[in-house]
Scaffold this active site. Structure first.
Site, PDB file in Angstrom:
ATOM      1  N   CYS A 136      48.790 -11.155  48.959  1.00 21.26           N
ATOM      2  CA  CYS A 136      49.141 -11.928  50.144  1.00 21.26           C
ATOM      3  C   CYS A 136      47.884 -12.419  50.855  1.00 21.26           C
ATOM      4  CB  CYS A 136      49.982 -11.050  51.065  1.00 21.26           C
ATOM      5  SG  CYS A 136      50.438 -11.852  52.602  1.00 21.26           S
ATOM      6  N   CYS A 176      47.980 -12.237  54.647  1.00 21.01           N
ATOM      7  CA  CYS A 176      47.810 -10.892  55.219  1.00 21.01           C
ATOM      8  C   CYS A 176      46.339 -10.486  55.179  1.00 21.01           C
ATOM      9  CB  CYS A 176      48.576  -9.830  54.433  1.00 21.01           C
ATOM     10  SG  CYS A 176      50.188 -10.313  53.863  1.00 21.01           S
ATOM     11  N   ASP A 177      45.668 -10.780  54.063  1.00 15.54           N
ATOM     12  CA  ASP A 177      44.357 -10.165  53.821  1.00 15.54           C
ATOM     13  C   ASP A 177      43.187 -11.142  53.734  1.00 15.54           C
ATOM     14  OD1 ASP A 177      45.716  -7.739  53.569  1.00 15.54           O
ATOM     15  OD2 ASP A 177      46.128  -8.113  51.451  1.00 15.54           O
TER      16      ASP A 177
END
Ligand code: NAP
Length: 309
Positions: free
Chosen positions: A131, A134-135
């Site tokens: 993701c 997300c990261d």
């Protein structure tokens, strides 16, 4: 005996919970291993109507749960061990205990497809991720080369997002052209920070000795030649798999494991309804999942009202 058990607390499950709760059915909702679903791993959700500035994915799901609970939904942080849909009432085994229910709404969502490499598992969160939103902004990827694997819309979206942080984004795809929609493909290939590597697969992720990602081992599928490419991160974006293993043999699934939907949200078993990503290989959006959750709740309510058993 429950009126309805809803399996999953993503957008589909919590919307189904809201509607069945407001219909006085006192739904029981099982969260499974990922309460709030995949959206909780997203930073900002910009395409859920009603939030012009966007909303944090985790916050959106927390709000949905609160709204459903306000009308009598019971949310259990438990997982489904097994389910027997062969006769009614249906029998669910939930963390070792049996639950009987008149109806079920399946909204178990989907998870990220993995490459299946051992080091992919061992280096997850140490440079391997599924993701970018997300990261991608983590310090370990800033101004570093990163690899995105895949050739669909997800891979393009991840690659484009990562150009904000990484020094260069290598897009490794096993074919010689992208499968993504034309607009996404054009946007991706015209971005000078994205370097496609065609006809190539990732055969290993390095370096387990350093306990972090330092590169990938690539294999050129046309020549068979293997090379090493240095990078700080590997973003795997090769599609999704529906979370339906527990329903195998109980309900009709298609060849990819998605629950087969008919007449709105009905399934092959009377009294079992389905909503969201576990039955949707096409749209996979928060708002479409929520819409299906609403439809499943209405179908379920009508079924119970007409049920003479
Ligand atoms: P997808 O379209 O199924 O693409 C998956 C990609 O990963 C394909 O290019 C596939 O290669 C590759 N792949 C699959 N297994 C692999 C493996 N084991 N090793 C290496 N490569 C592998 O999945 P998606 O990109 O997640 O998209 C799913 C749906 O959501 C699509 O309908 C898409 O349009 C939609 N979506 C839309 C947007 C958007 O519009 N912004 C964003 C994300 C998703 P092959 O090409 O060789 O099969």
């Amino acid at each position: 005996m429950e009126n309805v058990v809803i399996i999953g607390t993503g957008c589909a499950g919590l919307t189904a919970a809201l509607y069945t709760a407001r219909a006085n059915l006192q739904p029981l909702v099982l969260t499974g291993l990922m309460p709030g679903g995949l959206l909780t791993t997203t930073s900002i959700v910009e395409n859920f109507p009603g939030f012009p500035e966007g909303i944090d994915g985790y916050e959106l799901m927390t709000r949905m749960q609160k709204q459903a609970e306000r009308f009598g939904t019971r949310v259990k942080f438990e997982s489904l061990d097994s389910i027997d849909l062969s006769k009614r009432p249906f029998v669910l085994t939930v963390d070792g205990e049996q639950v009987l229910t008149k109806t079920v709404i399946i909204s178990s969502g989907a998870g990220h497809r993995h490459l299946g490499l051992e080091n992919e598992r061992l280096l997850e969160k140490k440079g391997v991720t599924f993701c970018a939103t997300c990261d991608g902004a983590l310090p370990m990827f800033r101004n570093q080369p990163v690899v995105v694997v895949g050739g669909g819309d997800s891979a393009c979206e991840e690659a484009l997002y990562l150009t904000r942080f990484a020094s260069v984004v290598y897009l490794v795809h096993r074919r010689s052209s992208l499968r993504a929609s034309r607009i996404m493909a054009e946007r991706t290939l015209s971005n000078t920070k994205i370097k496609p590597i065609w006809n190539t697969t990732v055969v290993d992720i390095l370096d387990i000795k350093q306990d972090r990602v330092t590169g990938v081992q690539l294999k050129d599928l046309s020549t068979g030649v293997e090379t090493e490419l240095g990078c700080a991160g590997v973003f795997v974006a090769i599609g999704h798999v529906p979370n339906t293993q527990v329903f195998q043999g109980q309900i009709e699934l298609d060849e990819n494991g998605y629950v087969v939907r008919k007449n709105g949200t009905e399934t092959s078993v009377k009294g079992v309804f389905v909503a969201g990503d576990c039955s949707d290989p096409v749209y996979r959006q928060a708002i479409t999942a929520a819409g299906m959750g609403c439809a499943a709740a209405i179908d379920c309510e009508r079924f119970l009202a007409a049920d003479t058993h």
